[in-house]
Design a protein around this motif. Sequence first.
Motif, PDB file in Angstrom:
ATOM      1  N   HIS A   1      46.976  28.049  43.170  1.00 31.98           N
ATOM      2  CA  HIS A   1      45.832  28.954  43.299  1.00 31.98           C
ATOM      3  C   HIS A   1      45.297  29.004  44.725  1.00 31.98           C
ATOM      4  O   HIS A   1      44.889  30.073  45.206  1.00 31.98           O
ATOM      5  N   GLU A   2      45.298  27.880  45.399  1.00 33.53           N
ATOM      6  CA  GLU A   2      44.812  27.873  46.785  1.00 33.53           C
ATOM      7  C   GLU A   2      45.720  28.707  47.681  1.00 33.53           C
ATOM      8  O   GLU A   2      45.247  29.393  48.593  1.00 33.53           O
ATOM      9  N   ILE A   3      47.000  28.661  47.409  1.00 36.31           N
ATOM     10  CA  ILE A   3      47.941  29.459  48.183  1.00 36.31           C
ATOM     11  C   ILE A   3      47.751  30.948  47.884  1.00 36.31           C
ATOM     12  O   ILE A   3      47.752  31.784  48.784  1.00 36.31           O
ATOM     13  N   LEU A   4      47.553  31.288  46.610  1.00 35.92           N
ATOM     14  CA  LEU A   4      47.377  32.687  46.243  1.00 35.92           C
ATOM     15  C   LEU A   4      46.105  33.271  46.846  1.00 35.92           C
ATOM     16  O   LEU A   4      46.049  34.471  47.140  1.00 35.92           O
ATOM     17  N   LYS A   5      45.104  32.453  47.047  1.00 37.18           N
ATOM     18  CA  LYS A   5      43.858  32.934  47.637  1.00 37.18           C
ATOM     19  C   LYS A   5      44.020  33.341  49.097  1.00 37.18           C
ATOM     20  O   LYS A   5      43.151  34.005  49.664  1.00 37.18           O
ATOM     21  N   LEU A   6      45.142  32.976  49.702  1.00 37.11           N
ATOM     22  CA  LEU A   6      45.411  33.386  51.073  1.00 37.11           C
ATOM     23  C   LEU A   6      45.842  34.848  51.151  1.00 37.11           C
ATOM     24  O   LEU A   6      45.818  35.452  52.220  1.00 37.11           O
ATOM     25  N   ALA A   7      46.231  35.396  50.013  1.00 36.69           N
ATOM     26  CA  ALA A   7      46.757  36.759  49.979  1.00 36.69           C
ATOM     27  C   ALA A   7      45.639  37.776  49.802  1.00 36.69           C
ATOM     28  O   ALA A   7      44.455  37.429  49.689  1.00 36.69           O
ATOM     29  N   ASP A   8      46.026  39.054  49.797  1.00 38.57           N
ATOM     30  CA  ASP A   8      45.102  40.155  49.547  1.00 38.57           C
ATOM     31  C   ASP A   8      45.307  40.761  48.159  1.00 38.57           C
ATOM     32  O   ASP A   8      44.366  41.266  47.551  1.00 38.57           O
TER      33      ASP A   8
ATOM     34  N   ARG B   1      45.139  42.139  26.873  1.00 37.25           N
ATOM     35  CA  ARG B   1      43.980  41.321  26.488  1.00 37.25           C
ATOM     36  C   ARG B   1      44.062  39.914  27.078  1.00 37.25           C
ATOM     37  O   ARG B   1      43.070  39.386  27.579  1.00 37.25           O
ATOM     38  N   GLU B   2      45.244  39.307  26.998  1.00 34.00           N
ATOM     39  CA  GLU B   2      45.378  37.896  27.336  1.00 34.00           C
ATOM     40  C   GLU B   2      45.714  37.644  28.798  1.00 34.00           C
ATOM     41  O   GLU B   2      45.457  36.543  29.314  1.00 34.00           O
ATOM     42  N   LYS B   3      46.284  38.640  29.472  1.00 33.67           N
ATOM     43  CA  LYS B   3      46.732  38.437  30.855  1.00 33.67           C
ATOM     44  C   LYS B   3      46.018  39.370  31.835  1.00 33.67           C
ATOM     45  O   LYS B   3      45.245  38.918  32.680  1.00 33.67           O
ATOM     46  N   TRP B   4      46.293  40.670  31.747  1.00 31.58           N
ATOM     47  CA  TRP B   4      45.833  41.562  32.801  1.00 31.58           C
ATOM     48  C   TRP B   4      44.312  41.606  32.945  1.00 31.58           C
ATOM     49  O   TRP B   4      43.796  41.531  34.063  1.00 31.58           O
ATOM     50  N   THR B   5      43.578  41.727  31.835  1.00 26.94           N
ATOM     51  CA  THR B   5      42.118  41.837  31.943  1.00 26.94           C
ATOM     52  C   THR B   5      41.505  40.586  32.560  1.00 26.94           C
ATOM     53  O   THR B   5      40.734  40.681  33.522  1.00 26.94           O
ATOM     54  N   PRO B   6      41.828  39.374  32.070  1.00 28.09           N
ATOM     55  CA  PRO B   6      41.288  38.186  32.754  1.00 28.09           C
ATOM     56  C   PRO B   6      41.870  37.976  34.150  1.00 28.09           C
ATOM     57  O   PRO B   6      41.201  37.405  35.017  1.00 28.09           O
ATOM     58  N   ASP B   7      43.107  38.441  34.389  1.00 22.04           N
ATOM     59  CA  ASP B   7      43.670  38.362  35.745  1.00 22.04           C
ATOM     60  C   ASP B   7      42.832  39.181  36.727  1.00 22.04           C
ATOM     61  O   ASP B   7      42.538  38.731  37.839  1.00 22.04           O
ATOM     62  N   VAL B   8      42.463  40.411  36.312  1.00 21.27           N
ATOM     63  CA  VAL B   8      41.637  41.266  37.158  1.00 21.27           C
ATOM     64  C   VAL B   8      40.299  40.584  37.442  1.00 21.27           C
ATOM     65  O   VAL B   8      39.808  40.583  38.581  1.00 21.27           O
ATOM     66  N   GLN B   9      39.705  39.976  36.412  1.00 25.92           N
ATOM     67  CA  GLN B   9      38.422  39.312  36.579  1.00 25.92           C
ATOM     68  C   GLN B   9      38.516  38.150  37.562  1.00 25.92           C
ATOM     69  O   GLN B   9      37.655  37.972  38.426  1.00 25.92           O
ATOM     70  N   TRP B  10      39.597  37.350  37.443  1.00 26.95           N
ATOM     71  CA  TRP B  10      39.804  36.219  38.360  1.00 26.95           C
ATOM     72  C   TRP B  10      39.924  36.731  39.790  1.00 26.95           C
ATOM     73  O   TRP B  10      39.329  36.172  40.723  1.00 26.95           O
ATOM     74  N   CYS B  11      40.698  37.785  39.960  1.00 24.24           N
ATOM     75  CA  CYS B  11      40.905  38.334  41.298  1.00 24.24           C
ATOM     76  C   CYS B  11      39.601  38.895  41.881  1.00 24.24           C
ATOM     77  O   CYS B  11      39.325  38.741  43.079  1.00 24.24           O
ATOM     78  N   GLU B  12      38.799  39.539  41.048  1.00 26.01           N
ATOM     79  CA  GLU B  12      37.514  40.049  41.525  1.00 26.01           C
ATOM     80  C   GLU B  12      36.644  38.914  42.044  1.00 26.01           C
ATOM     81  O   GLU B  12      35.981  39.044  43.082  1.00 26.01           O
ATOM     82  N   GLU B  13      36.650  37.805  41.325  1.00 24.98           N
ATOM     83  CA  GLU B  13      35.845  36.657  41.741  1.00 24.98           C
ATOM     84  C   GLU B  13      36.299  36.097  43.082  1.00 24.98           C
ATOM     85  O   GLU B  13      35.500  35.560  43.850  1.00 24.98           O
ATOM     86  N   GLN B  14      37.599  36.229  43.361  1.00 25.34           N
ATOM     87  CA  GLN B  14      38.151  35.703  44.609  1.00 25.34           C
ATOM     88  C   GLN B  14      38.290  36.778  45.682  1.00 25.34           C
ATOM     89  O   GLN B  14      38.870  36.531  46.730  1.00 25.34           O
TER      90      GLN B  14
END
Length: 438
Positions: A284-291, A312-325
């Motif tokens: 996750h720390e490495i992914l946060k280096l990206a855009d 429901r299980e992947k894309w929607t929470p994935d988008v939310q995680w990315c928004e937070e970061q």
Amino acid sequence: MHVRFHRTESFPLRFFLVFACSLWVLADVSGQESSSSEHSHTFAPIVDTSTLSGKVMVGYQGWFNADGDGSNLGWTHWARNRNRPFGPRNVTVDLWPDMSEYEPDERYPTEFRLADGSVAEVFSSGNAKTIHRHFQWMQEYGIDGAFVQRFASGLGSQYDREHKNSVLRHAIHASEKYGRACAVMYDLSGLKKGQLDRVYQDWSTLQAQWKLTDASSYLFHNAKPLVAIWGVGFTDRHVPGAYTLAECRDMIQSFTSAGCSVMLGVPTGWREQTRDAVTDTELHEILKLADVISPWTPGRYRTPEEVAKHEREKWTPDVQWCEEQRLDLLPVVFPGFSWHNLKGDALDAIPRRGGQFLWSQIAAAKRSGADMIYVAMFDEVDEGTAIFKCTNEPPVGEGVRFLTYEGLPSDHYLKLVGHAGRVLRNEVPASDKMPAMQ
């Protein structure tokens, strides 16, 4: 969805270049006659290359060669043995391209026969005219642009590297001519420990020799040129002898330090570190280096019902995680899957359902809150994921088996993907029901 504001010092110049290119393209295409009886050519507006947001991009493999195309690579990606004749006992593709629009100097004869007894022909990605044709199709059907695949494992071979350079050069020229967006996507497949340095070295060479990102068609994101890197965090890549996460971090930092934005192709299970993702706290720390984060999905679901569950299980929470970061999520969608001739598996392993399967993913990606989509792939006939023009009358005889587009027009999927862009940008209403393609 979130709104992000970025510095755009380079935007006025790029806007001027895009505007000038728009006038040139409109002049170039005005008066052109249709080369297809199935589709009247209505040319899409010039794509805004200042951002990935609002775009539907396709993957462009560009890895097909033919004997006689001047590449010295034989029948690469058509045949199992590229140095033997391309025929019924030496084939790896499950779809056959519709060759009806290609000109004589784009056609390469094979040892296959069509139902009428004539010789079956294919194209070569080494032919500049063919690459221009493909990007013209993107323009005609309103597809925003392409990630040009650049497999880093082949950069050490002179002939392979020359072919990749030729494809990329022609793709940049074609994307400028037809007003599409274009960006490089490095695929890390096959690289070993200690070999990731070649990726940034190659990019530096391209920039020094070609000034690649000065092209009006080169895609920017967050006010920086976008470089896509596929293959970070997969369990089958991080094994003894393979490149490491630490090497991935160093590579990403090289690109960001050089003023690039970075898109990372990652496993489906990247967020929870399950399924195809490594279980490492550093991921996750490495992914946060990206855009931009782009989870790979081909083969991860097989039906529209499974797509809805994935949303429901992947894309929607994935988008939310990315928004937070403060990151963007780029969902990957695909029309179907089949690698019968490549791997010996069942033909039509993941059925297309006349486009319903692809559309279910497009609708799900839109519902999840994503504002960008990656279609895999434009020209991938090896694994049956192509969306470009393929024939319903492939070669016959000698036990060969190929897929078709189920009697649908050869441009059905081009139309569908073009429509997806309009839905993504709210230019037309979104619907779970697949639109009728006229």
